[in-house]
Scaffold this motif. Structure first.
Motif, PDB file in Angstrom:
ATOM      1  N   SER A 123       7.875   8.136  12.243  1.00 38.71           N
ATOM      2  CA  SER A 123       8.982   8.456  11.350  1.00 38.71           C
ATOM      3  C   SER A 123      10.144   7.546  11.726  1.00 38.71           C
ATOM      4  O   SER A 123      10.604   7.572  12.869  1.00 38.71           O
ATOM      5  CB  SER A 123       9.367   9.924  11.501  1.00 38.71           C
ATOM      6  OG  SER A 123      10.538  10.208  10.799  1.00 38.71           O
ATOM      7  N   ILE A 124      10.587   6.719  10.788  1.00 34.90           N
ATOM      8  CA  ILE A 124      11.688   5.788  11.033  1.00 34.90           C
ATOM      9  C   ILE A 124      12.728   6.014   9.942  1.00 34.90           C
ATOM     10  O   ILE A 124      12.421   5.906   8.758  1.00 34.90           O
ATOM     11  CB  ILE A 124      11.204   4.330  11.017  1.00 34.90           C
ATOM     12  CG1 ILE A 124      10.114   4.123  12.059  1.00 34.90           C
ATOM     13  CG2 ILE A 124      12.364   3.378  11.250  1.00 34.90           C
ATOM     14  CD1 ILE A 124       9.379   2.819  11.951  1.00 34.90           C
ATOM     15  N   GLU A 125      13.932   6.355  10.360  1.00 26.90           N
ATOM     16  CA  GLU A 125      15.027   6.569   9.419  1.00 26.90           C
ATOM     17  C   GLU A 125      16.217   5.763   9.900  1.00 26.90           C
ATOM     18  O   GLU A 125      16.377   5.541  11.100  1.00 26.90           O
ATOM     19  CB  GLU A 125      15.400   8.047   9.357  1.00 26.90           C
ATOM     20  CG  GLU A 125      14.274   8.946   8.910  1.00 26.90           C
ATOM     21  CD  GLU A 125      14.588  10.412   9.103  1.00 26.90           C
ATOM     22  OE1 GLU A 125      15.660  10.731   9.652  1.00 26.90           O
ATOM     23  OE2 GLU A 125      13.750  11.232   8.716  1.00 26.90           O
ATOM     24  N   TRP A 126      17.065   5.327   8.964  1.00 31.00           N
ATOM     25  CA  TRP A 126      18.256   4.594   9.366  1.00 31.00           C
ATOM     26  C   TRP A 126      19.443   5.008   8.528  1.00 31.00           C
ATOM     27  O   TRP A 126      19.289   5.528   7.418  1.00 31.00           O
ATOM     28  CB  TRP A 126      18.047   3.088   9.288  1.00 31.00           C
ATOM     29  CG  TRP A 126      17.911   2.586   7.900  1.00 31.00           C
ATOM     30  CD1 TRP A 126      18.908   2.164   7.072  1.00 31.00           C
ATOM     31  CD2 TRP A 126      16.723   2.482   7.159  1.00 31.00           C
ATOM     32  NE1 TRP A 126      18.406   1.795   5.864  1.00 31.00           N
ATOM     33  CE2 TRP A 126      17.050   1.984   5.888  1.00 31.00           C
ATOM     34  CE3 TRP A 126      15.393   2.763   7.435  1.00 31.00           C
ATOM     35  CZ2 TRP A 126      16.112   1.771   4.907  1.00 31.00           C
ATOM     36  CZ3 TRP A 126      14.465   2.547   6.454  1.00 31.00           C
ATOM     37  CH2 TRP A 126      14.823   2.051   5.219  1.00 31.00           C
ATOM     38  N   LYS A 127      20.599   4.790   9.097  1.00 31.92           N
ATOM     39  CA  LYS A 127      21.852   5.093   8.417  1.00 31.92           C
ATOM     40  C   LYS A 127      22.779   3.907   8.634  1.00 31.92           C
ATOM     41  O   LYS A 127      23.077   3.541   9.766  1.00 31.92           O
ATOM     42  CB  LYS A 127      22.471   6.362   8.986  1.00 31.92           C
ATOM     43  CG  LYS A 127      23.768   6.739   8.347  1.00 31.92           C
ATOM     44  CD  LYS A 127      24.340   7.977   9.011  1.00 31.92           C
ATOM     45  CE  LYS A 127      25.730   8.239   8.494  1.00 31.92           C
ATOM     46  NZ  LYS A 127      26.376   9.315   9.222  1.00 31.92           N
ATOM     47  N   VAL A 128      23.210   3.296   7.547  1.00 29.30           N
ATOM     48  CA  VAL A 128      24.123   2.161   7.603  1.00 29.30           C
ATOM     49  C   VAL A 128      25.544   2.723   7.540  1.00 29.30           C
ATOM     50  O   VAL A 128      25.833   3.581   6.717  1.00 29.30           O
ATOM     51  CB  VAL A 128      23.862   1.186   6.435  1.00 29.30           C
ATOM     52  CG1 VAL A 128      24.846   0.045   6.450  1.00 29.30           C
ATOM     53  CG2 VAL A 128      22.430   0.673   6.487  1.00 29.30           C
ATOM     54  N   SER A 129      26.417   2.254   8.430  1.00 27.56           N
ATOM     55  CA  SER A 129      27.791   2.757   8.428  1.00 27.56           C
ATOM     56  C   SER A 129      28.779   1.623   8.677  1.00 27.56           C
ATOM     57  O   SER A 129      28.437   0.581   9.224  1.00 27.56           O
ATOM     58  CB  SER A 129      27.968   3.842   9.484  1.00 27.56           C
ATOM     59  OG  SER A 129      27.661   3.333  10.757  1.00 27.56           O
ATOM     60  N   GLY A 130      30.003   1.847   8.258  1.00 25.75           N
ATOM     61  CA  GLY A 130      31.078   0.878   8.438  1.00 25.75           C
ATOM     62  C   GLY A 130      32.416   1.526   8.154  1.00 25.75           C
ATOM     63  O   GLY A 130      32.493   2.601   7.564  1.00 25.75           O
ATOM     64  N   ARG A 131      33.481   0.863   8.569  1.00 23.58           N
ATOM     65  CA  ARG A 131      34.817   1.433   8.396  1.00 23.58           C
ATOM     66  C   ARG A 131      35.529   0.929   7.147  1.00 23.58           C
ATOM     67  O   ARG A 131      36.243   1.652   6.495  1.00 23.58           O
ATOM     68  CB  ARG A 131      35.681   1.119   9.609  1.00 23.58           C
ATOM     69  CG  ARG A 131      35.308   1.937  10.806  1.00 23.58           C
ATOM     70  CD  ARG A 131      36.272   1.695  11.899  1.00 23.58           C
ATOM     71  NE  ARG A 131      35.868   0.466  12.581  1.00 23.58           N
ATOM     72  CZ  ARG A 131      36.548  -0.132  13.502  1.00 23.58           C
ATOM     73  NH1 ARG A 131      37.712   0.328  13.877  1.00 23.58           N
ATOM     74  NH2 ARG A 131      36.099  -1.227  14.086  1.00 23.58           N
ATOM     75  N   THR A 132      35.396  -0.303   6.802  1.00 29.77           N
ATOM     76  CA  THR A 132      36.180  -0.909   5.726  1.00 29.77           C
ATOM     77  C   THR A 132      35.387  -1.074   4.442  1.00 29.77           C
ATOM     78  O   THR A 132      35.685  -1.941   3.645  1.00 29.77           O
ATOM     79  CB  THR A 132      36.707  -2.285   6.182  1.00 29.77           C
ATOM     80  OG1 THR A 132      35.570  -3.106   6.494  1.00 29.77           O
ATOM     81  CG2 THR A 132      37.600  -2.167   7.392  1.00 29.77           C
ATOM     82  N   GLY A 133      34.388  -0.251   4.248  1.00 30.63           N
ATOM     83  CA  GLY A 133      33.546  -0.401   3.064  1.00 30.63           C
ATOM     84  C   GLY A 133      32.476  -1.454   3.254  1.00 30.63           C
ATOM     85  O   GLY A 133      31.627  -1.649   2.400  1.00 30.63           O
ATOM     86  N   LYS A 134      32.514  -2.147   4.370  1.00 30.22           N
ATOM     87  CA  LYS A 134      31.529  -3.176   4.693  1.00 30.22           C
ATOM     88  C   LYS A 134      30.629  -2.633   5.806  1.00 30.22           C
ATOM     89  O   LYS A 134      31.115  -2.041   6.765  1.00 30.22           O
ATOM     90  CB  LYS A 134      32.258  -4.428   5.168  1.00 30.22           C
ATOM     91  CG  LYS A 134      31.367  -5.583   5.497  1.00 30.22           C
ATOM     92  CD  LYS A 134      32.192  -6.765   5.961  1.00 30.22           C
ATOM     93  CE  LYS A 134      31.284  -7.858   6.484  1.00 30.22           C
ATOM     94  NZ  LYS A 134      32.032  -8.925   7.111  1.00 30.22           N
TER      95      LYS A 134
END
Length: 174
Positions: A123-134
């Protein structure tokens, strides 16, 4: 006078000892026949996923950005897009397999497959995150699913956080 045969109590004790020894041996044989091969398969799947994550880490840490979409491809639960100096790389997470492909743009639009990893029960899951919309970081959670007593459990579960372009920033500071 010499005795011929056994008393009833002796036969009952002998049968109870035999049942106890059989129960102990059954557990030992189950470990040898079922559990050890399953643990070996789980560890092999864990090694394959770790190797795939090492390559993903290298790609993300040397990347320029993590685009939301390129052409018809859109980042989501099954596809992770990584823009590097050589082009755009797509990681496609499917059922029991992960594929790394180079995205071809222009007239030859499509995907050129580079690597494929077989990761059964992973099971591989990911979450992309950023502060400035990037997008600035990717958190990847991985585990190996194993059937224990008729229900699925996640084993070897852990998370990794990879920062976009961190190697480029570190090399400029030195």
């Amino acid at each position: 006078m010499a005795r011929k045969g056994y008393a009833l109590i002796e036969v009952i004790i002998m049968l109870s000892v035999l049942a106890l020894v059989t129960g102990i041996c059954t557990r030992a044989f189950r470990v040898i026949i079922v559990d050890i091969p399953q643990m070996y398969k789980d560890s092999q799947a864990g090694v394959t996923v770790s190797y795939m994550l090492r390559i993903l880490q290298d790609d993300i840490e040397t990347a320029k950005s993590l685009p939301d979409n390129i052409g018809d491809l859109k980042s989501g639960d099954e596809i992770l897009l990584v823009e590097s100096g050589e082009g755009v790389i797509a990681y496609r997470f499917g059922e029991d397999m992960v594929t790394k492909s180079k995205v071809l743009l222009g007239e030859d639009s499509g995907m050129q497959e580079a690597y494929t990893w077989s990761v059964p029960h992973a099971s591989i899951e990911w979450k992309v995150s950023g502060r400035t919309g990037k997008a600035e970081a990717v958190e990847v959670t991985r585990s190996i699913k194993r059937k224990v007593l008729g229900r699925w459990e996640n084993k070897m579960k852990n998370s990794h956080v990879y920062f976009v372009g961190i190697r480029q920033v570190c090399s400029r500071e030195q």
